[in-house]
Scaffold this active site. Sequence first.
Site, PDB file in Angstrom:
ATOM      1  N   GLU A  68       0.839  -1.192   0.000  1.00  0.00           N
ATOM      2  CA  GLU A  68       0.000   0.000   0.000  1.00  0.00           C
ATOM      3  C   GLU A  68       0.876   1.246   0.000  1.00  0.00           C
ATOM      4  OE1 GLU A  68      -2.771  -0.143   3.228  1.00  0.00           O
ATOM      5  OE2 GLU A  68      -3.656  -2.048   2.589  1.00  0.00           O
ATOM      6  N   HIS A  84      -8.158   1.199   1.919  1.00  0.00           N
ATOM      7  CA  HIS A  84      -7.931   0.936   3.353  1.00  0.00           C
ATOM      8  C   HIS A  84      -8.716   1.935   4.214  1.00  0.00           C
ATOM      9  CE1 HIS A  84      -4.818  -0.993   6.261  1.00  0.00           C
ATOM     10  NE2 HIS A  84      -5.981  -0.804   6.854  1.00  0.00           N
TER      11      HIS A  84
END
Length: 399
Positions: free
Chosen positions: A263, A286
């Site tokens: 990420e 997220h």
Amino acid sequence: MLNQHKKKILLLNKISSVAANILRNKGYDVEEINQLTHDELKEKIKDINVIGIRSKTSLTKDILENGKNLIAIGHFCIGTDQTDLDCANRLGIPVFNSPFENTRSVAELVIGYMIMLSRKVGDKNNEMHNGIWNKTSKNCYELREKTLGIVGYGSIGTQLSQLASNMGMNVIFYDIIPKLRYNNSKRMESFNKLLKKSDFVTFHVPLTNYTKNMINKDNIMMMKKGSYLINASRGKVIDIEVVSKALKDGHLAGAAFDVYPEEPKKNTNSYINCLQNCPNTVLTPHMGGSTEEAQIGIGTDVANKIINYIECGTSLGSVNFPEIDLPVSGRTRFINIHKNEPGSLQLINDILKDINISNQVLSTQKEIGVTIVELDSNMDKELLGKIQSLDCSISTRIL
């Protein structure tokens, strides 16, 4: 020894202002920064007593070892794998998180995912934005009477279980630890059995050696043809390459992901992964716990845990540290963190032999032991220095 009234607290990653306000109201020096690079943080942490982070920041061994004045870490989220927990334990630094405050937010998002996937809302949304009117009921379903398989029946899994049951779904779950069943949910004796029975499979587990790549090329085909996969736990729990293939070849009818193996550390316009452009696939950045309500709750929860540790030595809720507590009586109190070695407590008490110990509690975990001691009289700097100079002592401070 740390001056009790001049704690420096650094909050990163846009932690809720509620946390900063709570800490400032206690008289602490609070600095808020969105993001620091690895090297910037390694330098900055030298002068920090407490650091608060979210998922975008990693506290690695070299950073932690540079935090010579660091006494506590706050994870303003559920996950704690961003921090080297073993290193923090060895250094005598407790890590606090908030495992419950965002459970509702995540559970509601998963319900939303299931509705969107079963009705192909993501694909239909894209079509409409491109001027395509394509109304159809083919392969679109209600959630009622479908089977939801929950992997990880903790605080999020159990709340999701109740919401899904209220919507008429059949709920099954798998967890390596025996858990109390909610509503009419059923515990599966094996993970593979859950995969075979579920119309929807959703993950709510921490990242461990056991959970890494729980969905892989060996078991993806155990899932029902036409079933759906959801991951709102940790990105490395699922091999997204095999999921991408299963979506493209039609074995999976859809998937929703909120977490990914890799990420970005900050918002970007160039993020790429293999799930993009897969059919009936919902991707979010997220954001499971990113609601106003959750962030206020998390900010309040973790800030108060930090205050209780700074002022009382209470480490209840720490994920890597002996959980220890002693009711406050108003007497002189200090906390000592020492190596978990035989005789360490005796060495401390020998130094205090001429002072009456009114209360004392000890707990150990892995490489460290922690004791909180209350005395009937004041403790001078000489005695405190003797305790701190013991070979077994890691840190000592008056509370």
